[in-house]
Motif scaffolding. Structure first.
Motif, PDB file in Angstrom:
ATOM      1  N   LEU B  74       0.994  -1.072  -0.088  1.00  0.00           N
ATOM      2  CA  LEU B  74      -0.258   0.155   0.157  1.00  0.00           C
ATOM      3  C   LEU B  74       1.025   1.309  -0.030  1.00  0.00           C
ATOM      4  CD1 LEU B  74      -2.034   2.363   0.775  1.00  0.00           C
ATOM      5  CD2 LEU B  74      -2.147   1.316   2.916  1.00  0.00           C
ATOM      6  N   HIS B  75       0.956   2.012  -0.442  1.00  0.00           N
ATOM      7  CA  HIS B  75       1.287   3.687  -0.972  1.00  0.00           C
ATOM      8  C   HIS B  75       0.508   4.622  -1.209  1.00  0.00           C
ATOM      9  CE1 HIS B  75       4.923   6.195  -2.082  1.00  0.00           C
ATOM     10  NE2 HIS B  75       4.403   6.883  -2.693  1.00  0.00           N
ATOM     11  N   ILE B  76       1.497   5.525  -0.519  1.00  0.00           N
ATOM     12  CA  ILE B  76       0.333   6.955  -0.042  1.00  0.00           C
ATOM     13  C   ILE B  76       1.320   7.804  -0.511  1.00  0.00           C
ATOM     14  CG2 ILE B  76      -1.269   7.659   1.143  1.00  0.00           C
ATOM     15  CD1 ILE B  76      -1.232   5.750   3.468  1.00  0.00           C
ATOM     16  N   THR B  77       0.693   8.275  -1.989  1.00  0.00           N
ATOM     17  CA  THR B  77       1.281   9.384  -1.681  1.00  0.00           C
ATOM     18  C   THR B  77       0.751  11.515  -1.291  1.00  0.00           C
ATOM     19  OG1 THR B  77       1.625   8.720  -4.046  1.00  0.00           O
ATOM     20  CG2 THR B  77       1.547  11.294  -3.844  1.00  0.00           C
ATOM     21  N   ALA B  78       1.706  11.823  -0.445  1.00  0.00           N
ATOM     22  CA  ALA B  78       1.111  13.069  -0.012  1.00  0.00           C
ATOM     23  C   ALA B  78       0.303  13.258   1.381  1.00  0.00           C
ATOM     24  CB  ALA B  78       0.759  14.233  -1.016  1.00  0.00           C
ATOM     25  N   ALA B  79       1.093  12.265   2.213  1.00  0.00           N
ATOM     26  CA  ALA B  79       0.028  11.388   3.664  1.00  0.00           C
ATOM     27  C   ALA B  79      -0.582  13.329   4.017  1.00  0.00           C
ATOM     28  CB  ALA B  79       1.139  11.561   4.426  1.00  0.00           C
ATOM     29  N   GLN B  80      -2.362  13.094   4.283  1.00  0.00           N
ATOM     30  CA  GLN B  80      -2.548  14.050   5.261  1.00  0.00           C
ATOM     31  C   GLN B  80      -3.185  13.137   6.253  1.00  0.00           C
ATOM     32  OE1 GLN B  80      -3.896  16.686   3.482  1.00  0.00           O
ATOM     33  NE2 GLN B  80      -2.746  15.840   1.950  1.00  0.00           N
ATOM     34  N   PRO B  81      -3.251  14.417   7.306  1.00  0.00           N
ATOM     35  CA  PRO B  81      -3.030  13.473   8.840  1.00  0.00           C
ATOM     36  C   PRO B  81      -4.409  13.053   9.077  1.00  0.00           C
ATOM     37  CG  PRO B  81      -3.023  16.514   8.932  1.00  0.00           C
ATOM     38  CD  PRO B  81      -2.919  15.011   7.103  1.00  0.00           C
ATOM     39  N   GLY B  82      -5.688  13.336   8.407  1.00  0.00           N
ATOM     40  CA  GLY B  82      -6.869  12.751   7.505  1.00  0.00           C
ATOM     41  C   GLY B  82      -6.365  10.433   8.106  1.00  0.00           C
ATOM     42  N   ASP B  83      -5.195  10.438   7.466  1.00  0.00           N
ATOM     43  CA  ASP B  83      -4.905   9.108   6.621  1.00  0.00           C
ATOM     44  C   ASP B  83      -4.254   8.379   8.095  1.00  0.00           C
ATOM     45  OD1 ASP B  83      -2.852  10.633   4.117  1.00  0.00           O
ATOM     46  OD2 ASP B  83      -5.210   9.205   4.093  1.00  0.00           O
ATOM     47  N   THR B  84      -4.496   9.423   9.471  1.00  0.00           N
ATOM     48  CA  THR B  84      -3.475   8.575  10.517  1.00  0.00           C
ATOM     49  C   THR B  84      -4.227   7.397  10.713  1.00  0.00           C
ATOM     50  OG1 THR B  84      -2.665  10.671  11.308  1.00  0.00           O
ATOM     51  CG2 THR B  84      -3.562   8.562  12.828  1.00  0.00           C
ATOM     52  N   GLY B  85      -3.872   6.242  11.132  1.00  0.00           N
ATOM     53  CA  GLY B  85      -5.174   4.782  11.243  1.00  0.00           C
ATOM     54  C   GLY B  85      -4.525   3.585  11.197  1.00  0.00           C
ATOM     55  N   LEU B  86      -5.492   2.839  11.538  1.00  0.00           N
ATOM     56  CA  LEU B  86      -4.406   1.465  12.223  1.00  0.00           C
ATOM     57  C   LEU B  86      -4.967   0.733  10.016  1.00  0.00           C
ATOM     58  CD1 LEU B  86      -3.016  -1.237  12.875  1.00  0.00           C
ATOM     59  CD2 LEU B  86      -5.312  -1.911  13.839  1.00  0.00           C
ATOM     60  N   TYR B  87      -3.347   0.225   9.509  1.00  0.00           N
ATOM     61  CA  TYR B  87      -3.710  -0.178   8.373  1.00  0.00           C
ATOM     62  C   TYR B  87      -3.631  -1.574   8.234  1.00  0.00           C
ATOM     63  CZ  TYR B  87      -3.755   4.663   6.131  1.00  0.00           C
ATOM     64  OH  TYR B  87      -4.806   5.371   5.984  1.00  0.00           O
ATOM     65  N   LEU B  88      -4.801  -3.018   8.032  1.00  0.00           N
ATOM     66  CA  LEU B  88      -4.799  -4.355   7.553  1.00  0.00           C
ATOM     67  C   LEU B  88      -4.308  -4.739   6.629  1.00  0.00           C
ATOM     68  CD1 LEU B  88      -6.797  -4.357  10.996  1.00  0.00           C
ATOM     69  CD2 LEU B  88      -4.444  -4.993  10.914  1.00  0.00           C
ATOM     70  N   CYS B  89      -3.882  -5.556   6.281  1.00  0.00           N
ATOM     71  CA  CYS B  89      -4.259  -6.809   4.673  1.00  0.00           C
ATOM     72  C   CYS B  89      -4.696  -7.758   5.398  1.00  0.00           C
ATOM     73  CB  CYS B  89      -2.907  -7.187   4.566  1.00  0.00           C
ATOM     74  SG  CYS B  89      -1.507  -7.475   4.553  1.00  0.00           S
ATOM     75  N   ALA B  90      -6.084  -8.215   4.604  1.00  0.00           N
ATOM     76  CA  ALA B  90      -6.193  -9.461   4.545  1.00  0.00           C
ATOM     77  C   ALA B  90      -5.807 -10.560   3.984  1.00  0.00           C
ATOM     78  CB  ALA B  90      -8.196  -9.211   5.575  1.00  0.00           C
ATOM     79  N   GLY B  91      -6.146 -12.219   3.858  1.00  0.00           N
ATOM     80  CA  GLY B  91      -6.168 -12.734   3.020  1.00  0.00           C
ATOM     81  C   GLY B  91      -6.966 -13.123   2.972  1.00  0.00           C
ATOM     82  N   SER B  92      -8.502 -13.864   1.825  1.00  0.00           N
ATOM     83  CA  SER B  92      -9.088 -14.611   1.973  1.00  0.00           C
ATOM     84  C   SER B  92      -9.547 -15.254   1.569  1.00  0.00           C
ATOM     85  CB  SER B  92     -10.386 -13.437   1.787  1.00  0.00           C
ATOM     86  OG  SER B  92      -9.757 -13.479   0.052  1.00  0.00           O
ATOM     87  N   GLY B  93     -10.143 -16.400   1.422  1.00  0.00           N
ATOM     88  CA  GLY B  93     -10.409 -18.096   1.363  1.00  0.00           C
ATOM     89  C   GLY B  93     -11.772 -18.280   2.443  1.00  0.00           C
ATOM     90  N   ASN B  94     -12.340 -19.441   2.490  1.00  0.00           N
ATOM     91  CA  ASN B  94     -13.479 -19.626   3.599  1.00  0.00           C
ATOM     92  C   ASN B  94     -12.791 -18.472   4.619  1.00  0.00           C
ATOM     93  OD1 ASN B  94     -14.336 -21.303   2.054  1.00  0.00           O
ATOM     94  ND2 ASN B  94     -14.002 -23.150   2.385  1.00  0.00           N
TER      95      ASN B  94
END
Lengths: 113, 108
Positions: B74-94
């Motif tokens: 995940l690439h964020i360009t020109a980050a803003q204060p509103g981008d603050t948070g916890l970013y989680l990836c998730a791999g899916s199957g069942n």
């Protein structure tokens, strides 16, 4: 209101007590999940259910019990709470198999003293 | 042992800077999702990537799925204060397996 709701939002209990966290969804989604969230571990899957009366273990099922007698409800029970089960618990549902989006509740913060 | 490892675990940057978050696994996933979580709330889906090599853009956010479908960024360009948070990836199957999370703070 439509959505997924968890209760209670906050719970403090003592070691050895039984605790049940409730999860209710109004979309009739087939799949439901329980996760716990701890710092440094992201979200870890406890149990999931593909449909009513069908449940299966996730990554960290020990010490937890689930049931799914109705599609809309998926309670999580800690039969004898331990301090290591202090965590934030999230319930989620998904309606489409495969790439379907997970919809989360607001979480239940449990503290075991 | 978690199937998905994210790096970095914590990231604090100034407003306007660029950043990249990585999600790696030894397992192949049929699809991979990225979620963002704010304090006191559950995660909310940002994007789903399905095809190896796929690139998706969501305003200033660019998501890429590895050719072998084992990793994502995940690439964020020109980050803003509103981008603050916890970013989680998730791999899916069942089941859905989540990564360890990246806590991002963007300082004004």
């Amino acid at each position: 209101d439509a959505g997924i709701t968890q209760s209670p939002r906050y719970k403090i209990t003592e070691t050895g007590r039984q605790v049940t966290l409730m999860c209710h969804q109004t979309w009739s989604h087939s799949y439901m999940f329980w996760y716990r969230q701890d710092l440094g571990h992201g979200l870890r899957l406890i149990y999931y259910s593909a449909a009513a009366d069908i449940t299966d273990k996730g990554e960290v099922p020990d010490g937890y019990v689930v049931s799914r007698s109705k599609t809309e409800n998926f309670p999580l029970t800690l039969e004898s709470a331990t301090r290591s089960q202090t965590s934030v618990y999230f319930c989620a549902s998904r309606g489409v198999v495969g790439t379907g989006e997970l919809f989360f509740g607001e979480g239940s913060r449990l503290t075991v003293l | 042992t978690q199937l998905l490892e994210q790096s970095p675990q914590f990231l604090s940057i100034q407003e306007g800077e660029n950043l990249t978050v990585y999600c790696n696994s030894s397992s192949v996933f049929s699809s991979l999702q990225w979620y963002r979580q704010e304090p006191g709330e559950g995660p909310v889906l940002l994007v789903t990537v399905v095809t190896g090599g796929e690139v998706k853009k969501l305003k200033r956010l660019t998501f890429q799925f590895g050719d072998a479908r084992k990793d994502s960024s995940l690439h964020i360009t020109a980050a803003q204060p509103g981008d603050t948070g916890l970013y989680l990836c998730a791999g899916s199957g069942n089941q859905f397996y989540f990564g360890t999370g990246t806590s991002l703070t963007v300082i004004p």
